[in-house]
Write a protein that holds these residues in place. Structure first.
Motif, PDB file in Angstrom:
ATOM      1  N   GLU A 110     -85.601  -9.217   0.654  1.00  0.00           N
ATOM      2  CA  GLU A 110     -85.471  -7.930   1.334  1.00  0.00           C
ATOM      3  C   GLU A 110     -85.127  -8.134   2.809  1.00  0.00           C
ATOM      4  O   GLU A 110     -84.328  -7.390   3.389  1.00  0.00           O
ATOM      5  CB  GLU A 110     -86.777  -7.145   1.199  1.00  0.00           C
ATOM      6  N   THR A 111     -85.715  -9.137   3.413  1.00  0.00           N
ATOM      7  CA  THR A 111     -85.435  -9.424   4.820  1.00  0.00           C
ATOM      8  C   THR A 111     -83.984  -9.853   5.023  1.00  0.00           C
ATOM      9  O   THR A 111     -83.324  -9.417   5.976  1.00  0.00           O
ATOM     10  CB  THR A 111     -86.375 -10.527   5.315  1.00  0.00           C
ATOM     11  N   LYS A 112     -83.481 -10.697   4.122  1.00  0.00           N
ATOM     12  CA  LYS A 112     -82.088 -11.138   4.240  1.00  0.00           C
ATOM     13  C   LYS A 112     -81.118  -9.974   4.038  1.00  0.00           C
ATOM     14  O   LYS A 112     -80.107  -9.869   4.739  1.00  0.00           O
ATOM     15  CB  LYS A 112     -81.815 -12.245   3.222  1.00  0.00           C
ATOM     16  N   LEU A 113     -81.424  -9.099   3.071  1.00  0.00           N
ATOM     17  CA  LEU A 113     -80.567  -7.938   2.855  1.00  0.00           C
ATOM     18  C   LEU A 113     -80.603  -6.998   4.053  1.00  0.00           C
ATOM     19  O   LEU A 113     -79.575  -6.422   4.436  1.00  0.00           O
ATOM     20  CB  LEU A 113     -81.007  -7.200   1.584  1.00  0.00           C
ATOM     21  N   ASN A 114     -81.778  -6.840   4.631  1.00  0.00           N
ATOM     22  CA  ASN A 114     -81.926  -5.986   5.803  1.00  0.00           C
ATOM     23  C   ASN A 114     -81.084  -6.529   6.961  1.00  0.00           C
ATOM     24  O   ASN A 114     -80.346  -5.787   7.621  1.00  0.00           O
ATOM     25  CB  ASN A 114     -83.398  -5.912   6.188  1.00  0.00           C
ATOM     26  N   LEU A 115     -81.184  -7.831   7.192  1.00  0.00           N
ATOM     27  CA  LEU A 115     -80.421  -8.439   8.277  1.00  0.00           C
ATOM     28  C   LEU A 115     -78.923  -8.379   7.985  1.00  0.00           C
ATOM     29  O   LEU A 115     -78.108  -8.106   8.889  1.00  0.00           O
ATOM     30  CB  LEU A 115     -80.865  -9.891   8.464  1.00  0.00           C
ATOM     31  N   VAL A 119     -76.139  -6.597  10.439  1.00  0.00           N
ATOM     32  CA  VAL A 119     -75.027  -7.361  10.990  1.00  0.00           C
ATOM     33  C   VAL A 119     -73.699  -6.822  10.455  1.00  0.00           C
ATOM     34  O   VAL A 119     -72.719  -6.674  11.192  1.00  0.00           O
ATOM     35  CB  VAL A 119     -75.176  -8.853  10.659  1.00  0.00           C
ATOM     36  N   GLY A 120     -73.686  -6.514   9.157  1.00  0.00           N
ATOM     37  CA  GLY A 120     -72.459  -6.011   8.554  1.00  0.00           C
ATOM     38  C   GLY A 120     -72.007  -4.688   9.137  1.00  0.00           C
ATOM     39  O   GLY A 120     -70.800  -4.423   9.243  1.00  0.00           O
ATOM     40  N   LYS A 121     -72.955  -3.866   9.551  1.00  0.00           N
ATOM     41  CA  LYS A 121     -72.587  -2.562  10.113  1.00  0.00           C
ATOM     42  C   LYS A 121     -71.851  -2.724  11.441  1.00  0.00           C
ATOM     43  O   LYS A 121     -70.911  -1.979  11.740  1.00  0.00           O
ATOM     44  CB  LYS A 121     -73.841  -1.714  10.301  1.00  0.00           C
ATOM     45  N   LYS A 195     -71.775 -14.587  12.962  1.00  0.00           N
ATOM     46  CA  LYS A 195     -72.640 -13.457  13.318  1.00  0.00           C
ATOM     47  C   LYS A 195     -73.990 -13.546  12.607  1.00  0.00           C
ATOM     48  O   LYS A 195     -75.042 -13.286  13.201  1.00  0.00           O
ATOM     49  CB  LYS A 195     -71.947 -12.143  12.938  1.00  0.00           C
ATOM     50  N   MET A 196     -73.988 -13.904  11.311  1.00  0.00           N
ATOM     51  CA  MET A 196     -75.229 -14.005  10.555  1.00  0.00           C
ATOM     52  C   MET A 196     -76.108 -15.118  11.108  1.00  0.00           C
ATOM     53  O   MET A 196     -77.324 -14.949  11.246  1.00  0.00           O
ATOM     54  CB  MET A 196     -74.923 -14.258   9.077  1.00  0.00           C
ATOM     55  N   ARG A 197     -75.513 -16.263  11.416  1.00  0.00           N
ATOM     56  CA  ARG A 197     -76.292 -17.368  11.973  1.00  0.00           C
ATOM     57  C   ARG A 197     -76.901 -16.985  13.315  1.00  0.00           C
ATOM     58  O   ARG A 197     -78.057 -17.306  13.607  1.00  0.00           O
ATOM     59  CB  ARG A 197     -75.417 -18.603  12.113  1.00  0.00           C
ATOM     60  N   ALA A 199     -77.626 -13.936  14.311  1.00  0.00           N
ATOM     61  CA  ALA A 199     -78.673 -12.940  14.086  1.00  0.00           C
ATOM     62  C   ALA A 199     -79.949 -13.592  13.580  1.00  0.00           C
ATOM     63  O   ALA A 199     -81.052 -13.252  14.015  1.00  0.00           O
ATOM     64  CB  ALA A 199     -78.178 -11.886  13.094  1.00  0.00           C
ATOM     65  N   ARG A 200     -79.813 -14.553  12.638  1.00  0.00           N
ATOM     66  CA  ARG A 200     -81.001 -15.262  12.143  1.00  0.00           C
ATOM     67  C   ARG A 200     -81.661 -16.063  13.260  1.00  0.00           C
ATOM     68  O   ARG A 200     -82.889 -16.106  13.358  1.00  0.00           O
ATOM     69  CB  ARG A 200     -80.622 -16.167  10.974  1.00  0.00           C
ATOM     70  N   HIS A 201     -80.829 -16.711  14.079  1.00  0.00           N
ATOM     71  CA  HIS A 201     -81.372 -17.495  15.181  1.00  0.00           C
ATOM     72  C   HIS A 201     -82.111 -16.592  16.172  1.00  0.00           C
ATOM     73  O   HIS A 201     -83.202 -16.945  16.659  1.00  0.00           O
ATOM     74  CB  HIS A 201     -80.244 -18.238  15.886  1.00  0.00           C
ATOM     75  N   THR A 202     -81.545 -15.430  16.466  1.00  0.00           N
ATOM     76  CA  THR A 202     -82.201 -14.487  17.382  1.00  0.00           C
ATOM     77  C   THR A 202     -83.523 -14.008  16.809  1.00  0.00           C
ATOM     78  O   THR A 202     -84.532 -13.915  17.521  1.00  0.00           O
ATOM     79  CB  THR A 202     -81.275 -13.294  17.654  1.00  0.00           C
ATOM     80  N   GLN A 203     -83.534 -13.706  15.507  1.00  0.00           N
ATOM     81  CA  GLN A 203     -84.763 -13.253  14.866  1.00  0.00           C
ATOM     82  C   GLN A 203     -85.824 -14.353  14.853  1.00  0.00           C
ATOM     83  O   GLN A 203     -86.999 -14.098  15.127  1.00  0.00           O
ATOM     84  CB  GLN A 203     -84.452 -12.790  13.441  1.00  0.00           C
ATOM     85  N   ASN A 204     -85.404 -15.579  14.561  1.00  0.00           N
ATOM     86  CA  ASN A 204     -86.348 -16.693  14.543  1.00  0.00           C
ATOM     87  C   ASN A 204     -86.939 -16.942  15.929  1.00  0.00           C
ATOM     88  O   ASN A 204     -88.145 -17.191  16.077  1.00  0.00           O
ATOM     89  CB  ASN A 204     -85.649 -17.964  14.048  1.00  0.00           C
TER      90      ASN A 204
END
Length: 460
Positions: A110-115, A119-121, A195-197, A199-204
């Motif tokens: 769910e977290t990955k889909l949310n992110l 990002v996709g938007k 972009k995904m990397r 976003a994940r890095h920012t969240q981490n």
């Protein structure tokens, strides 16, 4: 503190931790327990059911009582049945935590889909614009080719003029259209991955900063004798955080009549011969400098109490932004019917200890089918001079649904064949509370009607 992982068999996950925990016990005429820590966090792992932990702790305490009774008397009993108990009296307890956090972890998928959605938007708009520009230039180039070389259907002259006017494209190009299209797809894919990397890095980093803010160091499980599941650095499903939390617990000194009157005023009258296997009255006072209750990484919190802007000093210290007082009674009704409880086997000594033919020593602890109920008067006083924020919207409903399922794991499912109670019905069945709020400053209620949680900032 670690508990068995519900996702990976044989491994453990962190449930809670303290930083610089200290406690003292004063055995004077009025016993008092003082607990303090720089930071305290409870993090419920995904799919873990705390109700099992509560049941195991309760069964272990009752099994210890049976063993204590057998050691100090000549009677040995292997079964502990519920019986009427007097009202319990608790010592005074004072708790002080500089930083407190309670989290419920989210489904990793769910977290990955949310992110990915968020990002996709933001990435879809420039990607759509690039492809529209490419299609316009490809159509213009295609119009100058021979019929055998064309990769697009023929575009009308009127549409070509419109393309030139809107996109300001020319016929200049260095590679064929099919190769250019593949290069565009490759660029879009690499842009998306980047972009995904990021976003994940920012969240981490955000979650790591929160951990370092509370404890001053990163998580390191390398020296433990157990195998621990590596923590995933993403926003939890639910998080509540408070700073400078102070809790005071004491006995309200109810007599029998006052205690029964308090319970009946909340839960209705009891039979004249009603007995209880558990009654614990508590007078609790707690206060905090601020409070945040958030869902995932949504822009607006469910509830936020801001700290007091100007520190107001009085003779007894700093005025807290949030104060709460409650008088609560935990009670478990006792019934004579043996069908109202079930027996839980507790193995004290496993089979084969000391001798291969030795039998196991197993005790059986009775657990009532009915839940432990609580009867409480709760009064919240928000003394912050800043507005208190509340948020609600259609898009929050999905996370609230996941949160209710997570909270359902804090109570045991019914063992009788009756239809299961819903989450909110469980509240009324076991929590007989009256709650009041007193606000010193205005309240801001943020409502939004669209289904995009990430656009909450636009709907205040």
């Amino acid at each position: 503190f670690f508990v068995p992982s519900a996702r990976e068999s044989g491994k453990f996950e962190e449930l809670g931790r303290f930083k610089n925990l200290a406690f003292t016990i004063d055995k004077g005429s009025l016993p008092m327990i003082t607990v303090s820590a720089d930071a305290f966090r409870i993090r419920v792992p995904y799919q873990y059911e705390p109700a099992r932990l509560f049941l195991n702790v309760k069964s272990a305490i009752k099994a210890s009582q049976l063993l204590f009774h057998a050691v100090h008397t000549s009677e040995f009993r292997a079964v502990l049945l519920p019986k009427a108990q007097p009202v319990k009296s608790v010592p005074s307890i004072h708790i002080r935590f500089k930083s407190t956090s309670f989290e419920i972890k989210d489904d990793p998928l769910e977290t990955k889909l949310n992110l990915s959605f968020r990002v996709g938007k933001t990435e879809s708009a420039p990607r759509t614009e690039r492809r529209a520009y490419f299609d316009a230039k490809a159509a213009l180039i295609n119009s100058t080719m021979n019929p055998a070389e064309k990769t697009h259907k023929q575009t009308s002259q009127r549409d070509l003029e419109r393309i030139r006017e809107r996109y300001n494209v020319t016929l200049d190009h260095t590679v064929p259209v099919p190769e250019a299209r593949e290069r565009l797809w490759l660029y879009d894919s690499e842009k998306w991955i980047k972009k995904m990397r990021k976003a994940r890095h920012t969240q981490n980093r955000r979650e790591e900063r929160e951990l370092i803010r509370q404890y001053g160091y990163k998580t390191d499980y390398s020296g433990l004798p157990i195998e621990v599941v590596a923590p995933q650095r993403f926003a939890p499903l639910f998080r509540s955080s408070m700073d400078d939390l102070s809790v005071s617990i004491k006995d309200p000194n109810f007599d029998s009549a006052a205690l029964l009157a308090h319970m009946e005023s909340h839960g209705g009258p009891f039979p004249s011969n009603q007995q209880f296997s558990l009654r614990v009255p508590l007078d609790i006072q707690f206060q905090s400098d601020n409070a945040d209750f958030t869902l995932r990484d949504y822009p607006l919190p469910l509830w936020r109490v801001m700290p007091i802007a100007d520190r107001i000093r009085e003779s007894d210290g700093t005025v807290p932004a949030l104060a709460c007082s409650l008088t609560i009674v935990f009670a478990e009704e006792l019934a004579d019917d043996q069908e109202t409880y079930f027996l839980i086997p507790c193995t004290v000594i496993p089979q084969g200890i000391g001798d291969s033919q030795a039998a196991a020593l197993t005790l059986e602890i009775a657990k009532t089918l009915a839940p432990v109920k609580s009867y409480a008067d709760i009064k919240f006083k928000i003394q912050s001079s800043r507005p208190t924020d509340f948020a609600w919207g259609v898009s929050y409903g999905f996370a609230i649904s996941d949160l209710t399922r997570a909270f359902a794991g804090f109570s045991h499912p019914p063992r009788d064949p009756s239809p299961r109670l819903g989450f909110w019905d469980k509240f009324r069945h076991s929590l007989h509370w009256r709650v009041a709020f007193d606000f010193a400053a205005p309240c801001h209620l943020h409502l939004k009607g669209n289904g995009a949680f990430s656009s909450a900032l636009k709907h205040r």
